[in-house]
Design an enzyme around this catalytic site. Structure first.
Site, PDB file in Angstrom:
ATOM      1  N   ASP A   1       0.889  -1.208  -0.033  1.00 22.58           N
ATOM      2  CA  ASP A   1       0.036  -0.078  -0.108  1.00 22.58           C
ATOM      3  C   ASP A   1       0.972   1.157  -0.070  1.00 22.58           C
ATOM      4  OD1 ASP A   1      -3.096   0.777   1.899  1.00 22.58           O
ATOM      5  OD2 ASP A   1      -1.834   1.913   0.473  1.00 22.58           O
TER       6      ASP A   1
ATOM      7  N   ASP B   1      -2.960   2.443  -5.825  1.00 22.78           N
ATOM      8  CA  ASP B   1      -2.027   2.646  -4.900  1.00 22.78           C
ATOM      9  C   ASP B   1      -1.954   1.103  -3.925  1.00 22.78           C
ATOM     10  OD1 ASP B   1      -4.157   2.964  -3.421  1.00 22.78           O
ATOM     11  OD2 ASP B   1      -3.311   4.119  -2.124  1.00 22.78           O
ATOM     12  N   GLU B   2      -2.408   0.137  -4.437  1.00 18.77           N
ATOM     13  CA  GLU B   2      -2.534  -1.189  -3.490  1.00 18.77           C
ATOM     14  C   GLU B   2      -2.234  -2.173  -4.420  1.00 18.77           C
ATOM     15  OE1 GLU B   2      -5.726  -2.022  -0.830  1.00 18.77           O
ATOM     16  OE2 GLU B   2      -6.028   0.107  -0.445  1.00 18.77           O
TER      17      GLU B   2
END
Length: 599
Positions: A105, A195-196
């Site tokens: 993350d 973003d993960e």
DNA sequence: GCGGATCAC
DNA sequence: TATGGTGATCCGC
């Protein structure tokens, strides 16, 4: 617990002086922040709607409690517990600890990208977004500014707040760079938004004779070197646990859970159920009502949960208690898409002609999206939100697939016309029952063989009886592209990457597996702080503390107002027409998922 | 199949 | 000065 409201620390009109200062100062400031948010919300239509929903939820919970009290009479609790224990034994037997799953993350992703592109922002309190903030820098969070907060409230909290517009195309670029690095460690890596991502590094570690933590450290170093981002990571035997762990040492840290049954159950014990994916604010309240605040409480209350299985989802909760979920990591599959839609918010409009114009624009946007993504649909759903924030949908299924603006608008406007007059603040159109326009004839076949050549992505081991992961995530323009054929090229017409918000989703578990979160019980180099809103004692780092306070603020401000219940004038909000019959008693519109019960 | 509700990001 | 957009799932009808 539930120390709902401390004596309202009005006395502490500390103002948000030096947030940058120590924690002590921070705590008091947060009380003031809470007051400001509440003050700014009071009386607004948004607030009134939140209050209404809160009251409905309270009623629903009361009905549930009544049912519990009724059903518990004459129930053999000891026997129910035994039955639950047997289920747990069965689940435990299927537990798979053989896969090393990692959830990574990026830290404050949008804000980090903005700082990289504009170093002057470094160390500054700024927000990313427009009317509503999408992200807040860590410095801004200290003033109470947080994501999803309306600009006008953020400005009240911190008038000097710097605002940066979203640049999705830029985030997409950086995201692609991030995913490219991650893919080296697991070709089947699954992006979960910009973003993960989830990775299965079992093979990589084996091939390179590396320990998991060592490998993840290397990944994080490499990501930082190649993208400038700092990321946090969680290492665990399944996706739920990995996700929870990635939050544990954020920012720029990693956490590995022991691959040991007892350690995992122990880890879950004090974890708030709210941390379990799929359990949101509503279900958190429902569970709290029956005495379940942590995953450990699930075990304690297993008899009652069994009685209320239908409403609560026994299996899902038992899995959460054990810390069991899917450990299958697969890349997103295009075919998994179920719908495509466009919706827009605007200042309240009551004029029917104007509404139709807006709808026409939306139909046009949807047509563009359909062309770009190559889908057509058989069912069209109109969504509208009254100026009071109440939401409704109206759908119509057709005997053919549509995607042209003309079709979308003619059918959509028909659905809307029947509802008029209305005063709205949002309109949207969504297509479902999709047909993949790109998957024609042999092309689909070819693709199939191509994949087969690579290596069957399927891992099919482990247990989950429910297999989730369908990967809805599209981000097709950003990640791993399916080769375009001529038609694709034509449809795309060279458009780079249109709409902003094009992230998609992910992981969403289905019914069962979810992670849990922990709360600050572990010791480390953390500090003990007391949350000014809920009075909970927290042992965590600054970021964890902020995250906790964010949560309390978001729910606390509204809840407090609802409690104080100051009926305000609100004024004549005459809405042309009250929408269709609405909320009936909406009995237990059931919280959890829970698929079949494999009892 | 439809509409509401909940959730994630 | 007025609280987002996209997509998914589950449930009751």
């Amino acid at each position: 617990m539930a120390a709902s409201k401390p004596p309202e620390g009005d006395s502490l009109v500390k103002r948000l002086a030096g947030p940058s200062t120590g924690k002590a100062g921070l705590a008091q400031d947060q009380s003031e922040i809470n007051r400001i948010i509440a003050e700014a919300s009071k009386g607004s239509k948004f607030y009134e709607n939140e209050k209404r929903k809160d009251e409905e939820l309270t009623a629903r919970i009361n009905r549930l409690l009544e049912k519990r009290d009724s059903v518990i009479k004459g129930a053999d609790l000891a026997r129910l517990e035994k039955a639950a224990d047997q289920i747990l034994i069965d689940m435990e037997q299927k537990r798979d600890l053989s896969q090393i799953i990692v959830h990574v993350d990026a830290d404050a992703f949008y804000a980090s990208v903005e700082v990289m592109d504009n170093p002057e922002l470094k160390g500054k309190a700024f927000g990313v977004g427009g009317g509503v903030l999408t992200t807040a820098s860590y410095e801004a969070r200290k003033f109470g500014v947080r994501s999803a907060m309306p600009m006008h409230i953020a400005k009240k909290l911190y008038p000097e707040l710097i605002v940066v517009r979203c640049r999705f195309s830029r985030y997409s670029e950086v995201s692609k760079a991030l995913m490219t690095v991650l893919q080296r460690y697991d070709p089947t890596m699954h992006p979960a938004g910009f973003d993960e991502a989830y990775l299965n590094i079992t093979k990589y570690c084996r091939d390179h004779e590396m320990e998991a933590e060592e490998c993840v450290q290397v990944i994080r170093d490499e990501v930082h070197k190649e993208t400038g981002l700092t990321i946090s990571a969680g290492i665990a035997p399944n996706k739920m646990l990995a996700k929870i762990c990635s939050d544990r040492n954020k920012p720029n840290g990693q956490f590995k859970l022991p691959f040991d049954r007892r350690a995992i159950v122990s880890f879950m014990k004090d974890l708030s159920v709210r941390k379990v994916p799929g359990i949101g604010r509503v279900n958190e309240r429902v569970l709290e009502a029956i005495g379940v605040k942590t995953c450990g409480d699930i075990y304690t209350q297993r008899a009652v949960i069994t009685l209320l299985d239908h409403e609560l989802g026994l299996h899902g909760l038992l899995h959460a208690h054990l810390g069991i979920s899917s450990n299958v990591v697969e890349p997103p599959i295009r075919e998994a898409r179920k719908s495509v839609g466009v919706e827009r918010t605007f200042s309240a409009v009551g004029d029917s002609t104007k509404l139709m114009e807006i709808l026409e624009n939306i139909a046009e946007s949807l047509e563009e999206d359909c062309e770009q993504t190559g889908w057509a649909g058989k069912t069209l759903t109109l969504k509208y939100k009254l100026h009071t924030y109440e939401v409704f949908t109206r759908a119509r299924s057709l005997d053919r697939y549509i995607r042209s603006k003309d079709d979308l608008f003619s059918i959509g406007s028909e659905l809307l016309r029947k509802e008029l007059p209305l005063r709205l603040r949002l309109l949207g159109l969504r297509l479902t029952q999709l047909k993949d326009l790109r998957d024609k004839g042999e092309k689909g076949i070819k693709r199939f063989f191509k994949d087969a050549g690579d290596e069957p992505p399927r891992k099919r081991n482990r247990l989950n009886d429910e297999e989730d992961d369908f990967a809805a995530s599209m981000m097709e323009d950003d990640i791993e592209e399916i080769p375009m054929d001529e038609e694709d090229a034509r449809l795309n017409g060279g458009t780079p990457n249109a709409s902003p918000n094009r992230q998609s989703k992910k992981v969403s578990p289905n019914s069962k597996g979810r992670p849990a979160d922990q709360d600050e019980e572990t010791s480390d180099s953390r500090q003990r702080l007391v949350c000014p809103i809920c009075s909970t004692s927290l042992l965590t780092d600054n970021d964890g503390f902020n995250a906790h306070v964010d949560y309390c603020l978001s729910r606390g401000a509204i809840a407090e107002l609802a409690t104080l219940g100051s009926q305000d004038d609100v004024g004549p909000i005459t809405s042309p027409k009250k929408p269709p019959a609405l909320s009936k008693s909406r009995a237990g519109s059931n919280p959890f998922l829970l698929s079949k019960k494999a009892k």
